[in-house]
Design an enzyme around this catalytic site. Structure first.
Site, PDB file in Angstrom:
ATOM      1  N   CYS A   2       3.767  -8.129 -12.135  1.00 31.99           N
ATOM      2  CA  CYS A   2       3.274  -8.051 -13.300  1.00 31.99           C
ATOM      3  C   CYS A   2       1.898  -7.263 -13.552  1.00 31.99           C
ATOM      4  CB  CYS A   2       3.286  -9.636 -14.147  1.00 31.99           C
ATOM      5  SG  CYS A   2       4.864 -10.158 -13.945  1.00 31.99           S
ATOM      6  N   ARG A  28       3.655  -1.948 -12.432  1.00 35.27           N
ATOM      7  CA  ARG A  28       3.671  -3.215 -11.868  1.00 35.27           C
ATOM      8  C   ARG A  28       5.058  -3.943 -12.431  1.00 35.27           C
ATOM      9  NH1 ARG A  28      -1.215  -4.508  -9.453  1.00 35.27           N
ATOM     10  NH2 ARG A  28      -0.603  -6.661  -9.520  1.00 35.27           N
ATOM     11  N   TRP A  74       7.469  -8.165 -14.667  1.00 33.42           N
ATOM     12  CA  TRP A  74       8.509  -8.074 -13.613  1.00 33.42           C
ATOM     13  C   TRP A  74       9.117  -9.366 -13.262  1.00 33.42           C
ATOM     14  CZ3 TRP A  74       9.953  -9.111  -8.541  1.00 33.42           C
ATOM     15  CH2 TRP A  74      11.099  -8.379  -8.026  1.00 33.42           C
ATOM     16  N   ASN A  98       0.106 -13.111 -13.553  1.00 31.10           N
ATOM     17  CA  ASN A  98       0.669 -12.292 -12.581  1.00 31.10           C
ATOM     18  C   ASN A  98       0.641 -13.197 -11.175  1.00 31.10           C
ATOM     19  OD1 ASN A  98      -0.683  -9.499 -10.587  1.00 31.10           O
ATOM     20  ND2 ASN A  98       1.329 -10.175 -10.648  1.00 31.10           N
ATOM     21  N   GLY A  99       1.770 -13.056 -10.833  1.00 31.49           N
ATOM     22  CA  GLY A  99       2.008 -14.151  -9.298  1.00 31.49           C
ATOM     23  C   GLY A  99       2.887 -14.917  -9.555  1.00 31.49           C
ATOM     24  N   GLU A 476      16.404   6.713   4.614  1.00 29.48           N
ATOM     25  CA  GLU A 476      15.758   7.158   3.189  1.00 29.48           C
ATOM     26  C   GLU A 476      16.616   7.765   2.493  1.00 29.48           C
ATOM     27  OE1 GLU A 476      12.787   6.170   2.405  1.00 29.48           O
ATOM     28  OE2 GLU A 476      12.304   7.668   0.977  1.00 29.48           O
ATOM     29  N   LYS A 480      16.834   6.235  -1.459  1.00 28.88           N
ATOM     30  CA  LYS A 480      16.677   6.970  -2.876  1.00 28.88           C
ATOM     31  C   LYS A 480      18.044   6.931  -3.394  1.00 28.88           C
ATOM     32  CE  LYS A 480      13.609   7.154  -2.425  1.00 28.88           C
ATOM     33  NZ  LYS A 480      12.393   6.777  -1.600  1.00 28.88           N
ATOM     34  N   GLU A 483      18.409   3.498  -5.171  1.00 29.74           N
ATOM     35  CA  GLU A 483      17.587   2.872  -6.393  1.00 29.74           C
ATOM     36  C   GLU A 483      17.679   3.535  -7.686  1.00 29.74           C
ATOM     37  OE1 GLU A 483      13.574   4.531  -3.983  1.00 29.74           O
ATOM     38  OE2 GLU A 483      13.464   2.828  -5.106  1.00 29.74           O
ATOM     39  N   HIS A 499      32.395   0.369  14.907  1.00 30.24           N
ATOM     40  CA  HIS A 499      32.391  -1.078  15.354  1.00 30.24           C
ATOM     41  C   HIS A 499      32.386  -1.979  14.074  1.00 30.24           C
ATOM     42  CE1 HIS A 499      31.235  -0.021  19.525  1.00 30.24           C
ATOM     43  NE2 HIS A 499      30.497   0.846  18.803  1.00 30.24           N
ATOM     44  N   LYS A 595       7.125  -0.101  -9.635  1.00 32.20           N
ATOM     45  CA  LYS A 595       6.460   1.002  -8.487  1.00 32.20           C
ATOM     46  C   LYS A 595       5.538   0.195  -7.349  1.00 32.20           C
ATOM     47  CE  LYS A 595       5.138   4.999  -7.216  1.00 32.20           C
ATOM     48  NZ  LYS A 595       6.090   5.621  -6.084  1.00 32.20           N
TER      49      LYS A 595
HETATM   50  O1  M6R Z   1       3.183   1.053  -2.401  1.00 29.59           O
HETATM   51  P1  M6R Z   1       4.000   0.796  -0.794  1.00 29.59           P
HETATM   52  O2  M6R Z   1       4.213   1.970  -0.053  1.00 29.59           O
HETATM   53  O3  M6R Z   1       3.342  -0.134  -0.176  1.00 29.59           O
HETATM   54  O4  M6R Z   1       5.568   0.542  -1.398  1.00 29.59           O
HETATM   55  C1  M6R Z   1       6.646   0.008  -0.409  1.00 29.59           C
HETATM   56  C2  M6R Z   1       7.941  -0.138  -1.090  1.00 29.59           C
HETATM   57  O5  M6R Z   1       7.923  -0.806  -2.170  1.00 29.59           O
HETATM   58  C3  M6R Z   1       8.129   1.483  -1.658  1.00 29.59           C
HETATM   59  O6  M6R Z   1       8.179   2.264  -0.719  1.00 29.59           O
HETATM   60  C4  M6R Z   1       9.543   1.359  -2.221  1.00 29.59           C
HETATM   61  O7  M6R Z   1      10.448   1.065  -1.442  1.00 29.59           O
HETATM   62  C5  M6R Z   1       9.999   2.674  -3.258  1.00 29.59           C
HETATM   63  N1  M6R Z   1      10.475   2.370  -4.403  1.00 29.59           N
HETATM   64  C6  M6R Z   1      11.169   3.200  -2.309  1.00 29.59           C
HETATM   65  O8  M6R Z   1      11.262   4.607  -3.299  1.00 29.59           O
END
Ligand code: M6R
Length: 600
Positions: A2, A28, A74, A98-99, A476, A480, A483, A499, A595
């Site tokens: 948030c 956020r 959020w 926030n928190g 990775e 991608k 998400e 396995h 983000k």
């Molecule tokens: O800001 P940060 O690099 O610490 O964030 C870590 C993860 O939250 C971030 O990499 C997240 O997994 C991304 N959405 C992946 O694309």
């Protein structure tokens, strides 16, 4: 998570400040938003579900106020509904929070017995009620805040309004970031100074267990015992570039396309003057081992580094998810350097892991993208990646910048501990200087990625496989895709499929694979044959010369092991992007995500 903003002005309408602040804080969270402000001696509250733009539509041009608070959410406790959106008003107190209040159940129980009833499923409404409870008891907001701080467990950055007081805003903080910025006849409370730089760059940082009374000309900051503190006024002097999508449909695509430049920008200080510049990297020879901590994509960048440190420099390296690292026995030692990787520098779990290392007086190094973010003040030493601002939630250019920095760190270590000869190190530096020529052709293969996207975008499950470094890259790639396209995608070590997981492979199941290791490729290809035999459709990213018509092949150039990960990831990023684009998802702000993950 948030984002919160509060503003008070002597003579200006503060609603534009609140809205600008909220828009800049959407990284956020963005599942609902709200605002509370005084108008004609009354507090008006407007809340909506969805993004800040929905809130803007509810505010008319005639609305105006000189004092208010606002929030972009959020959801943690309670669904993303209008009723659960902030601000929350209980009695005389209206708050944005926030928190997470960890003992909210206990507090709720106590307050219920005192006659309080609750409309929402949030812990934040309980926080508002607790503040109101003490406010009514003492008829004094500062005493109420101090009592709240004694009782509430967990994390909070709170900004609040009190009925009948149009002259003061209050805020309090523990474990969630909060700043108070100051301008000419106005002051602003916010989660982050960058969100309100349009208005001022001078600010105070609130530390844990501090609170403040803010009016249009004065900011009084106190500790939890009510003692006035003399805090340092800071000035944010870093460049704050306006960021637009340009001609791109999404920020994510723009950010993917920027990678030749952002990788080069990150690398240049360490490569432009050969070995001499490489040796400006921190000297790791005094450590016996390296631990790396991060979340999500940053964790994946750490896994690439583990491979390089262990396989090339013969140095023990462990990589941990920050959320796990905090709660396990890490055999902490002063001979181990812990590297913290983060784009935002604000990720709650990574910060907590860093604080753990610091509280044990152990050495830390940050690889961080956002200047002046919380982690940059905590690490012993910080290497800034030069990805520039990354807006899309799915991390792309920050990942390649992190991998670049880690690769060069490992390369400098290989030179220092003599696991590579000078000639070999110079070869890698030469390839780094040529990185754009390797990456640009991969970025340009739009037709290939789009045609793969067309074949897979209706699937429910997609597997990503590889061995060694290729496995780490497949993790990775799978992240991608899931998400932003919401397709279930998982990465597996290629040899592990049989396995168990191969039971899920059926006719036309897409299996994406990278095979770029001459020694391991024959084994990986055998694993691909196994999935083909069960009807899978195989897409193979490789620098080898396979021409098996059963594989859909995406060729990448041959490159040094230090460069290779930067190439393999490009097709994975673009396949994910074009697949999500066909599905029509909200690519830059995918559902359920934010983000910056500022709660544990
Ligand atoms: O800001 P940060 O690099 O610490 O964030 C870590 C993860 O939250 C971030 O990499 C997240 O997994 C991304 N959405 C992946 O694309």
């Amino acid at each position: 998570m948030c984002g919160i903003v509060g503003a008070i002005s002597k003579d200006k309408n503060i609603l534009p400040i609140l809205i600008t602040g909220l828009k800049n804080l959407e990284y956020r969270g963005y599942d609902s938003a709200g605002v509370a402000y005084f108008e004609n001696n009354k507090i008006c509250i407007t809340k909506v579900t969805g993004k800040v733009d929905n809130l803007v539509q509810k505010i008319s041009d005639d609305d105006s106020s000189k004092i208010g608070i606002a929030h972009t959410r959020w959801a943690t406790h309670g669904k993303a509904t209008t009723v659960n959106a902030h601000p929350h008003k209980v009695g005389h107190i209206t708050i944005v929070h926030n928190g997470i209040i960890e003992n909210f159940e206990e507090i709720k129980e106590k307050l219920s017995q005192c006659g309080y009833s609750f409309k929402t499923s949030t812990d934040s409404e309980i926080a508002a009620a607790l503040l109101n409870y003490y406010y009514e008891e003492y008829n004094n907001i500062e005493k109420a805040i101090e009592s709240f701080m004694k009782e509430a467990k967990g994390s909070y950055a709170i900004s609040l309004l009190i009925d009948n007081d149009q002259n003061n805003l209050y805020c309090l903080k523990k474990e969630s970031p909060l700043i108070i910025a100051t301008g000419n006849n106005f002051n602003i409370i916010a989660s982050d100074i960058r969100a309100i730089l349009k208005y001022t760059n001078k600010y105070y940082i609130l530390d844990d267990f501090e609170y403040a009374k803010v009016n249009n000309s004065e900011i009084i900051i106190k500790n939890s015992k009510g003692l006035v503190l003399n805090k340092e006024l800071k000035e944010y002097t870093h460049e704050n570039k306006e960021n637009s999508k340009g001609h791109y449909k999404h920020y994510m695509l723009k950010e993917i396309m920027e990678q030749s430049k952002t990788i080069a920008d990150t690398a240049i200080p360490y490569i432009d003057d050969g070995i001499a510049s490489l040796l400006t990297m921190p000297d790791l020879t005094k450590y016996n081992a390296i631990d790396i901590v991060g979340c999500g994509t940053a964790y994946h960048a750490g896994l690439v580094a583990k491979y390089l440190f262990q396989e090339i420099t013969n140095t023990k390296c462990n990589v941990y998810l920050a959320s796990e690292y905090r709660y396990q026995n890490n055999f902490l030692s002063k001979d181990t350097l812990t590297i913290f990787i983060s784009q935002s520098g604000e990720t709650a779990d990574t910060i907590a892991a860093l604080k753990l290392v610091k509280s044990n007086n152990l050495p830390s190094l940050g690889i961080i993208n956002v200047e002046n973010s919380s982690m940059t003040f905590l690490v012993d030493q910080c290497l800034y990646t030069k990805a520039g601002s990354e807006i899309a939630v799915a991390s792309t250019k920050a990942y390649t910048a992190q991998v670049t920095m880690l690769s060069l760190l490992a390369l400098s270590h290989a030179y220092r501990n003599k696991t590579l000869k000078e000639k070999e190190v110079l070869e890698v530096l030469k390839e780094f200087k040529n990185i754009s020529n390797l990456i640009t052709p991969l970025l340009d293969k739009k037709n290939i990625y789009q045609s793969i996207a067309k074949e897979i975008y209706n699937e429910d499950d997609i597997f990503y496989i590889g061995r060694g470094l290729d496995y780490v890259l497949s993790m990775e790639g799978a992240l991608k895709l899931k998400e932003i396209s919401y397709i279930h995608s998982e990465a597996y070590a290629a040899g592990e499929l049989k396995h168990g997981t191969i039971s899920l492979v059926k006719k036309n199941t897409p299996v994406l694979c990278s095979a770029t290791n001459d020694k391991l490729n024959p084994k990986t290809v055998s694993n691909l044959k196994e999935v083909l035999a069960r009807g899978a459709k195989v897409y193979l990213i490789t620098d080898d010369s396979y021409n098996d018509p059963a594989f859909n092949i995406i060729n990448i150039p041959k490159a040094n092991i230090f460069i290779k990960p930067l190439l393999i990831v490009i097709p994975y990023q673009l396949i994910a992007y074009y697949t999500a684009d066909l599905k029509g998802t909200d690519i830059d702000k995918p559902k359920n995500l934010a983000k910056s993950v500022t709660v544990e």
